[in-house]
Design a protein around this motif. Structure first.
Motif, short mmCIF file in Angstrom:
data_model
loop_
_atom_site.label_atom_id
_atom_site.label_comp_id
_atom_site.label_asym_id
_atom_site.label_seq_id
_atom_site.Cartn_x
_atom_site.Cartn_y
_atom_site.Cartn_z
N GLU A 97 92.77 -23.82 -15.85
CA GLU A 97 93.76 -23.10 -15.72
C GLU A 97 94.86 -23.14 -16.58
O GLU A 97 95.32 -24.36 -16.97
N ASP A 130 93.06 -17.89 -14.74
CA ASP A 130 94.39 -17.70 -14.40
C ASP A 130 94.80 -16.54 -13.36
O ASP A 130 95.02 -15.54 -13.71
N GLU A 136 101.26 -19.81 -15.07
CA GLU A 136 100.22 -19.60 -16.29
C GLU A 136 101.18 -18.86 -17.49
O GLU A 136 101.82 -18.09 -17.10
N TYR A 269 91.88 -19.63 -5.60
CA TYR A 269 90.87 -20.42 -6.33
C TYR A 269 89.56 -20.44 -6.02
O TYR A 269 88.68 -19.92 -6.54
#
Ligand code: ATP
Ligand code: MG
Length: 563
Positions: A97, A130, A136, A269
């Motif tokens: 990530e 991402d 991010e 995720y």
């Protein structure tokens, strides 16, 4: 051996015009470690081959080269066993990530995935994970890329999880249509209370068509952040709390570093990863053990969607004594300025290790030594440093450094210019050091010398101590004979411009008793020889009887202690 030498000499000649024996010896030893046992002979062979190769034309060199196979280094046999793996058909991935810089724990994951696939002639993909716009950034993407390049990992494909948003959306809709997912409007607290009480909420019974409408509203940015989530109809009674109607997607309005404000709904995720792994053809997912409870969810999502399912492996997280191997714990140290940045040499980040003169090959050997084992251990830095020393030993030049210098005055000196070899066994040339009657030696050495004792100024001559005072040692020239087993001391001449003040930053344990150690950086000060001023910034050398150090700042003559 001859063949290995020839191969690397030819390659080096072709690449650089004339081969550099120093560059070649590392490659030769890498492929054939026994070459280290008789280094003078190895160097002889290399030097001879360099001369021969220098006479060949480019065409001849290319022809010679075509006969050889180039593996970077003969690796230790370290096959990573993967169930159901078919030669040539294994696909793994490394999915960082981009919310921080890489640390050595990520290197473990990356190398395992890479080696896992390549051991079967397969492929390893890089996927920037991402899909959380809040944390991010492009800076982190670049930093991760640079870190991976430095490690020498070349991926067989590369992509961004966030580039697959339409795909996640369409699978989300499929789940809604199948009645496997619903839009939940409960608040976070309510949701987690229900989950721990194994209770469903009213949203769970909403008709499919309404779910679909609400979902489209979410996607069309008609709802506020936190107003609704998409949840899987899981098993509210499962012992595994992860399975109690986990969130698959949520509204996050922060702009994304890559897609701006195009999307308001982002997959979690678990959802994103399962879909991306399946559609990208990943056959084996290798990830650290903290995701173990999430494996069931990974399989369930793909099962409900009747999608191809990779096998998931969970290996132990790398933990190292005296440091923290988690972005979550490293970040605050940087934000609170307890360390100087992501490349602070105390940090276990790739850039911290690089500044410390830790070589990528040492990191690779170290992290792969744990394999896919789930056993939790907390090794110390030592094993990594030992690997590093092994690699540096035949390639690092030697110089003198005297810590906390004390003056030594020698009567009847020879006043010669000494030629001292840059390496004890590999031919790297000499450095010239002018001498007179005055020298600097390290305080610990001065303290240990006894009146009347004879010792050797390394590479020069023997001196007999005639008197010792506070802060001054007096002696006289004894003779030049090399006496086996006699005490040898490093020195620099106390002649203007022939000694150079320098400092060595010595990184210590970052964490002691689970707290940041404010004394984790120490500085050694002293003098090094003039030849060090010709060194290139970034080079790792050995200060004899001190250790390997990396020249961090050539202007300031600041080194960092490596190992
Ligand atoms: P952190 O826990 O440091 O915040 P993360 O797991 O959130 O890291 P990711 O970028 O999501 O970081 O991780 C990429 C990969 O690296 C994952 O497969 C993860 O399992 C693995 N990984 C992260 N930390 C370690 C570690 N200490 N040891 C081994 N693997 C790790
Ligand atoms: Mg993570």
């Amino acid at each position: 051996m001859n063949e290995i030498v020839w191969k690397w000499v030819v390659r080096n000649t072709r690449d650089y015009g004339k081969a550099d024996p120093k560059a070649v010896v590392g490659k030769v030893i890498g492929e054939w470690p026994e070459a280290r046992e008789d280094l003078p002979r190895t160097m002889q062979l290399i030097t001879a081959a360099v001369e021969t190769a220098a006479k060949l034309s480019k065409e001849q060199l290319d022809k010679e080269l075509s006969a050889f196979v180039f593996e970077q280094r003969k690796e230790k046999a370290r096959h990573i066993e993967l169930q159901g793996a078919q030669q040539g058909n294994v696909v793994t991935r490394f999915a960082p990530e981009p919310n921080a810089y890489m640390h050595i724990g990520h290197a473990k994951s990356a190398f395992l995935s890479y080696e896992g696939a390549h051991g079967y002639g397969g492929k390893c993909l890089l996927r920037f994970d991402d899909t959380n716009p809040e944390k991010e950034s492009a800076e982190f993407v670049e930093a991760i890329r640079e870190g991976l390049e430095w490690l020498g990992i070349e991926f067989d494909g590369e992509g961004y999880a966030s580039d697959k948003m339409p795909i996640y959306y369409s699978y989300a809709e499929q789940l809604i249509e199948q009645g496997d997912a619903y839009v939940c409007k409960c608040q976070k607290e309510e949701m987690s209370a229900n989950r721990s009480r194994k209770k469903g909420c009213e949203c769970r019974n909403r008709p499919k068509s309404e779910n679909k409408e609400l979902w489209l509203e979410m996607v069309a940015k008609k709802m506020d952040e936190g107003a609704a989530t998409l949840r899987l109809k899981g098993d509210l009674h499962s012992q595994n709390t992860v399975m109690r109607d986990p969130t698959l997607a949520r509204i996050l309005l922060a702009p994304h570093y890559r897609h701006g404000t195009k999307y308001a709904v982002w997959p979690t995720y678990d959802f994103q990863c399962a879909i991306a792994d399946s559609v990208e053809g990943v056959t084996h997912v290798l990830r650290s053990k903290e995701y173990e409870l999430r494996d069931e969810l990974f399989y369930t999502i793909l099962d409900r969607l009747r999608m191809r399912t990779p096998r998931v492996y969970d290996f132990s997280r790398l933990e190292i004594k005296g440091t923290v191997l988690s972005k979550r714990l490293i970040k605050p140290l940087i934000d609170q300025k307890k360390v100087s940045g992501w490349d602070d040499p105390r940090l276990p980040t790739l850039f911290g290790l690089r500044r410390r003169g830790i070589l990528p090959q040492a990191i690779k050997e170290f992290v792969l030594s744990f394999g896919l084992s789930k056993v939790e251990s907390e090794p110390s830095w030592e094993a990594l440093l030992v690997e590093n020393k092994k690699i540096l030993d035949p390639i690092a030049e030697r110089y003198f450094f005297v810590k906390d210098p004390v003056k030594l005055v020698v009567a009847k000196p020879t006043n010669e210019v000494a030629s001292v070899p840059k390496h004890p066994s590999v031919k790297m040339g000499d450095r010239e050091i002018a001498t007179g009657s005055d020298f600097w030696i390290a305080k610990t050495d001065a303290d240990a010398l006894k009146d009347g004792e004879t010792f050797r100024l390394k590479g020069l001559y023997n001196v007999k101590i005639t008197a010792k005072e506070d802060g001054l040692v007096c002696g006289e020239f004894a003779n030049k004979a090399l006496i086996q087993g006699s005490k040898k001391i490093q020195w620099v001449p106390a002649i203007d411009k022939w000694f150079v003040p320098c400092e060595i930053i010595v990184p210590g344990d970052l964490i002691v008793n689970e707290k940041f150690n404010p004394n984790s950086l120490e500085t050694d000060k002293g003098y090094c020889e003039k030849a060090c001023t010709y060194l290139e910034e970034g080079i790792v050398i050995q200060f004899e009887r001190y250790g390997f150090v990396r020249l961090d700042d050539a202007k300031k003559m600041a080194f960092i202690y490596s190992c």
